[in-house]
Write an enzyme that holds these catalytic residues in place. Sequence first.
Site, PDB file in Angstrom:
ATOM      1  N   ASP A  54      43.481  45.865  32.376  1.00  0.00           N
ATOM      2  CA  ASP A  54      42.652  44.738  32.795  1.00  0.00           C
ATOM      3  C   ASP A  54      41.198  44.964  32.382  1.00  0.00           C
ATOM      4  O   ASP A  54      40.532  44.053  31.879  1.00  0.00           O
ATOM      5  CB  ASP A  54      42.758  44.564  34.310  1.00  0.00           C
ATOM      6  CG  ASP A  54      41.831  43.490  34.843  1.00  0.00           C
ATOM      7  OD1 ASP A  54      42.110  42.303  34.606  1.00  0.00           O
ATOM      8  OD2 ASP A  54      40.813  43.832  35.481  1.00  0.00           O
TER       9      ASP A  54
ATOM     10  N   ASP B  56      50.789  41.072  34.662  1.00  0.00           N
ATOM     11  CA  ASP B  56      50.450  42.457  35.015  1.00  0.00           C
ATOM     12  C   ASP B  56      51.062  43.448  34.029  1.00  0.00           C
ATOM     13  O   ASP B  56      50.429  44.440  33.649  1.00  0.00           O
ATOM     14  CB  ASP B  56      50.941  42.777  36.425  1.00  0.00           C
ATOM     15  CG  ASP B  56      50.164  42.038  37.503  1.00  0.00           C
ATOM     16  OD1 ASP B  56      49.110  41.458  37.184  1.00  0.00           O
ATOM     17  OD2 ASP B  56      50.627  42.035  38.663  1.00  0.00           O
TER      18      ASP B  56
ATOM     19  N   GLU C  30      49.077  43.519  30.803  1.00  0.00           N
ATOM     20  CA  GLU C  30      47.859  44.318  30.975  1.00  0.00           C
ATOM     21  C   GLU C  30      48.193  45.809  30.981  1.00  0.00           C
ATOM     22  O   GLU C  30      47.451  46.618  30.410  1.00  0.00           O
ATOM     23  CB  GLU C  30      47.153  43.928  32.273  1.00  0.00           C
ATOM     24  CG  GLU C  30      46.492  42.565  32.219  1.00  0.00           C
ATOM     25  CD  GLU C  30      45.744  42.223  33.486  1.00  0.00           C
ATOM     26  OE1 GLU C  30      44.760  41.459  33.402  1.00  0.00           O
ATOM     27  OE2 GLU C  30      46.130  42.716  34.568  1.00  0.00           O
TER      28      GLU C  30
ATOM     29  N   GLU D  83      47.977  48.964  34.593  1.00  0.00           N
ATOM     30  CA  GLU D  83      47.508  47.584  34.701  1.00  0.00           C
ATOM     31  C   GLU D  83      46.009  47.550  34.979  1.00  0.00           C
ATOM     32  O   GLU D  83      45.269  46.748  34.385  1.00  0.00           O
ATOM     33  CB  GLU D  83      48.268  46.868  35.817  1.00  0.00           C
ATOM     34  CG  GLU D  83      47.795  45.453  36.080  1.00  0.00           C
ATOM     35  CD  GLU D  83      48.125  45.002  37.486  1.00  0.00           C
ATOM     36  OE1 GLU D  83      47.434  44.094  37.968  1.00  0.00           O
ATOM     37  OE2 GLU D  83      49.048  45.559  38.103  1.00  0.00           O
TER      38      GLU D  83
END
Length: 229
Positions: free
Chosen positions: A44, A113, A116, A40
């Site tokens: 991101d 999440d 990502e 994640e």
Amino acid sequence: MSVSLSRLERQLGYTFKDQELMVLALTHRSFAGRNNERLEFLGDAILNFVAGEALFDRFPLAREGQLSRLRARLVKGETLAVLARGFDLGDYLRLGSGELKSGGFRRESILADALEALIGAIYLDAGMEVARERVLAWLAGEFEGLTLVDTNKDPKTRLQEFLQSRGCELPRYEVVDIQGEPHCRTFFVECEVVLLNEKSRGQGVSRRIAEQVAAAAALIALGVENGND
């Protein structure tokens, strides 16, 4: 996670060479063993870079603050959760029993999440170009609706959207002082943001204006805007 992963791959538009990466990306921290938090983190960073690069190319006359606000809209948790639901991502998540019973497979933050994490997994599985292509394909509908008009929002709205895009608590505003006669008052407001060590401050002839000034100061302190946007 009883549904075939091949179905999810078709929805994502990508077939993993390393299926274990995909499974890891779908594994929440409530599940025993390794989880998707590192993926994640990576996803991101990739998402923010790809979205920022695309906005830089699409809006050559936009100022830094405008680009930052557009990117915040693209990468906020709400947007990612909508995309995740479109992929039926909740059907594939590996959750601990408690999280499963509480409906974690529907929770916005968990879905965002996981998406990502999948971006991070695709990057590790196939490289940056493939990850970029998938991100842009998934966000195509969001990009189509973007204009610089979207940056003409008031500071409180911009601050709220930025914090939501980072999965943070919303800002808290407090009137700390009121000075002057009833017909000519000045309101003093403090804005508390979880990402800042100090509260930002604002003043104005009304509480609303003072809150907007405090929100604008918070955006500058966060480095989202530079005061010239």
